[in-house]
Design a protein around this motif. Structure first.
Motif, PDB file in Angstrom:
ATOM      1  N   ARG A  32      46.832 -13.974  64.032  1.00  0.00           N
ATOM      2  CA  ARG A  32      46.243 -13.551  65.315  1.00  0.00           C
ATOM      3  C   ARG A  32      44.803 -13.095  65.121  1.00  0.00           C
ATOM      4  NH1 ARG A  32      50.178 -11.078  67.179  1.00  0.00           N
ATOM      5  NH2 ARG A  32      50.692 -12.276  69.034  1.00  0.00           N
ATOM      6  N   ALA A  33      44.540 -12.361  64.050  1.00  0.00           N
ATOM      7  CA  ALA A  33      43.183 -11.872  63.799  1.00  0.00           C
ATOM      8  C   ALA A  33      42.214 -13.009  63.486  1.00  0.00           C
ATOM      9  CB  ALA A  33      43.195 -10.864  62.648  1.00  0.00           C
ATOM     10  N   SER A  34      42.727 -14.109  62.924  1.00  0.00           N
ATOM     11  CA  SER A  34      41.848 -15.216  62.543  1.00  0.00           C
ATOM     12  C   SER A  34      41.465 -16.105  63.716  1.00  0.00           C
ATOM     13  CB  SER A  34      42.533 -16.073  61.470  1.00  0.00           C
ATOM     14  OG  SER A  34      43.622 -16.795  62.016  1.00  0.00           O
ATOM     15  N   LEU A  35      42.200 -16.003  64.819  1.00  0.00           N
ATOM     16  CA  LEU A  35      41.890 -16.840  65.972  1.00  0.00           C
ATOM     17  C   LEU A  35      40.663 -16.302  66.706  1.00  0.00           C
ATOM     18  CD1 LEU A  35      45.472 -17.422  67.418  1.00  0.00           C
ATOM     19  CD2 LEU A  35      44.091 -19.030  66.112  1.00  0.00           C
ATOM     20  N   PRO A  36      39.850 -17.193  67.273  1.00  0.00           N
ATOM     21  CA  PRO A  36      38.690 -16.729  68.041  1.00  0.00           C
ATOM     22  C   PRO A  36      39.123 -16.009  69.310  1.00  0.00           C
ATOM     23  CG  PRO A  36      38.999 -19.084  68.322  1.00  0.00           C
ATOM     24  CD  PRO A  36      39.970 -18.657  67.258  1.00  0.00           C
ATOM     25  N   ALA A  37      38.227 -15.261  69.895  1.00  0.00           N
ATOM     26  CA  ALA A  37      38.535 -14.566  71.142  1.00  0.00           C
ATOM     27  C   ALA A  37      38.973 -15.589  72.184  1.00  0.00           C
ATOM     28  CB  ALA A  37      37.312 -13.795  71.636  1.00  0.00           C
ATOM     29  N   PRO A  38      40.057 -15.312  72.903  1.00  0.00           N
ATOM     30  CA  PRO A  38      40.541 -16.292  73.883  1.00  0.00           C
ATOM     31  C   PRO A  38      39.575 -16.443  75.053  1.00  0.00           C
ATOM     32  CG  PRO A  38      41.753 -14.227  74.101  1.00  0.00           C
ATOM     33  CD  PRO A  38      40.903 -14.100  72.872  1.00  0.00           C
ATOM     34  N   LEU A  50      50.995 -19.091  67.979  1.00  0.00           N
ATOM     35  CA  LEU A  50      51.540 -18.057  67.103  1.00  0.00           C
ATOM     36  C   LEU A  50      53.069 -18.056  67.125  1.00  0.00           C
ATOM     37  CD1 LEU A  50      49.053 -15.161  67.968  1.00  0.00           C
ATOM     38  CD2 LEU A  50      49.144 -16.479  65.842  1.00  0.00           C
ATOM     39  N   ALA A  51      53.647 -18.280  68.299  1.00  0.00           N
ATOM     40  CA  ALA A  51      55.109 -18.337  68.391  1.00  0.00           C
ATOM     41  C   ALA A  51      55.655 -19.507  67.582  1.00  0.00           C
ATOM     42  CB  ALA A  51      55.538 -18.458  69.855  1.00  0.00           C
ATOM     43  N   LEU A  52      54.965 -20.625  67.632  1.00  0.00           N
ATOM     44  CA  LEU A  52      55.383 -21.785  66.849  1.00  0.00           C
ATOM     45  C   LEU A  52      55.270 -21.487  65.360  1.00  0.00           C
ATOM     46  CD1 LEU A  52      56.228 -24.739  66.638  1.00  0.00           C
ATOM     47  CD2 LEU A  52      53.813 -25.377  66.908  1.00  0.00           C
ATOM     48  N   ALA A  53      54.185 -20.836  64.945  1.00  0.00           N
ATOM     49  CA  ALA A  53      54.004 -20.488  63.535  1.00  0.00           C
ATOM     50  C   ALA A  53      55.131 -19.567  63.064  1.00  0.00           C
ATOM     51  CB  ALA A  53      52.645 -19.816  63.330  1.00  0.00           C
ATOM     52  N   GLN A  54      55.493 -18.583  63.888  1.00  0.00           N
ATOM     53  CA  GLN A  54      56.564 -17.667  63.495  1.00  0.00           C
ATOM     54  C   GLN A  54      57.900 -18.392  63.388  1.00  0.00           C
ATOM     55  OE1 GLN A  54      57.162 -14.300  66.092  1.00  0.00           O
ATOM     56  NE2 GLN A  54      58.926 -13.553  64.929  1.00  0.00           N
ATOM     57  N   GLU A  55      58.172 -19.304  64.308  1.00  0.00           N
ATOM     58  CA  GLU A  55      59.422 -20.057  64.254  1.00  0.00           C
ATOM     59  C   GLU A  55      59.512 -20.886  62.972  1.00  0.00           C
ATOM     60  OE1 GLU A  55      60.852 -22.235  67.606  1.00  0.00           O
ATOM     61  OE2 GLU A  55      59.849 -20.923  69.034  1.00  0.00           O
ATOM     62  N   SER A  62      59.965 -12.219  59.949  1.00  0.00           N
ATOM     63  CA  SER A  62      58.914 -13.240  59.938  1.00  0.00           C
ATOM     64  C   SER A  62      57.737 -12.873  60.836  1.00  0.00           C
ATOM     65  CB  SER A  62      59.487 -14.595  60.373  1.00  0.00           C
ATOM     66  OG  SER A  62      59.897 -14.566  61.731  1.00  0.00           O
ATOM     67  N   ALA A  63      57.925 -11.898  61.707  1.00  0.00           N
ATOM     68  CA  ALA A  63      56.820 -11.422  62.545  1.00  0.00           C
ATOM     69  C   ALA A  63      55.949 -10.409  61.816  1.00  0.00           C
ATOM     70  CB  ALA A  63      57.372 -10.803  63.837  1.00  0.00           C
TER      71      ALA A  63
END
Length: 294
Positions: free
Chosen positions: A146-152, A10-15, A53-54
């Motif tokens: 974040r919502a689209s990612l599966p449960a960690p 997610l941090a990479l996507a935001q960057e 962007s966040a």
């Protein structure tokens, strides 16, 4: 995927969203014959774009950048004797104000812009969003990603006990561990590696406005794909893919899109890591298959 790996993704996507927004803003200044942002104003421009962007998708941030630069161009026409450098600073001020409002007022409706055909998103952005995250970078927001990612997968302490209130997850670790890859060859598809390297190269070649980082990544992806093709007949697909994965950090050309120091090899290895996790999770969710998304 473990929570730490998801947060890195997610941090990479935001960057990358912020990087695309800054590139659009810079290109707009150039179109309007306004000078580059002065060095003493760069930090607050980067900060404003990073914050928005966040919360907002890239298409909406394009709209804000267009409004800010249009206002600066109109001000320059009304005040022809004013310093053009001051007009660029005015554009930065406008974007900073608009970005703050976009963050503070989540219900503020902003018409999203479509992709600019003269520039287009950088290859690294297109690969991460379209190939790894399965979404359009112009439409995605950090909360939606974040919502689209599966449960960690729950973290385990040294004694093998999961964190409190965590549910058991599948036996799947980050592919950054070459030992795990070697011991669990039936759990991942080696063809994901050359497919992803092909996609990186193709998207860089297709970009109407390739950036330096795009060319660096395309060249690195080509080298790694050639390595895979040379090793595969002798080592087999799995071991060739593992060799490519392990060799990626040997590509040491620095990239400029991220605040943290990052080389082309580190970025390519991170993409392969996320992509192999994505393939495994998709196989678990559907059915065993050898197909890998393009």
């Amino acid at each position: 995927m473990k929570a730490a790996l998801q947060e890195d993704l997610l941090a990479l996507a935001q960057e990358l969203i912020a990087s695309e927004a800054l590139r659009y803003f810079t290109n707009r200044l150039d179109e309007l014959n306004l000078p580059d942002v002065p060095a003493n104003h760069t930090a607050r421009l980067v900060d404003a774009v990073g914050k928005v962007s966040a919360h907002r998708p890239l298409g909406e941030i394009y709209n804000l950048a267009w409004r800010a630069t249009r206002a600066a161009a109109e001000a320059a026409q009304k005040n022809p004797r004013a310093s053009r450098a001051n007009m660029t600073t005015f554009a930065v001020n406008q974007l900073e104000s608009l970005a703050k409002r976009a963050v503070d007022e989540p219900d503020w409706s902003i018409k999203p812009f479509s992709e600019n055909q003269r520039y287009g998103a950088a290859a690294m952005t297109r690969v991460l969003f379209f190939n790894v995250l399965d979404t359009n970078p112009l439409e995605a927001t950090l909360p939606s990603l974040r919502a689209s990612l599966p449960a960690p997968i729950p973290e385990y302490d040294d004694g093998g006990t999961a964190e409190p209130n965590s549910a058991p997850g599948p036996d799947w670790e980050t592919p950054a561990d070459l030992a795990w890859l070697g011991a669990n060859q039936q759990s991942w598809n080696p063809m994901g590696v050359p497919r992803l390297l092909n996609a990186i190269n193709k998207k860089a070649s297709d970009s109407p406005d390739p950036q330096v980082d795009d060319r660096v990544l395309a060249r690195g992806a080509t080298h790694l794909k050639v390595l895979y093709e040379n090793l595969m007949p002798h080592l087999g697909a799995h071991h060739a893919a593992m060799a490519v994965f392990g060799a990626a950090p040997l590509l040491t050309h620095p990239l400029s899109f991220t605040d943290e120091p990052c080389t082309s090899g580190e970025f390519l290895q991170e993409l392969m890591s996320h992509f192999l996790v994505k393939i495994k999770e998709e196989q678990d969710a559907i059915a065993p298959t050898n197909d890998v998304p393009d």
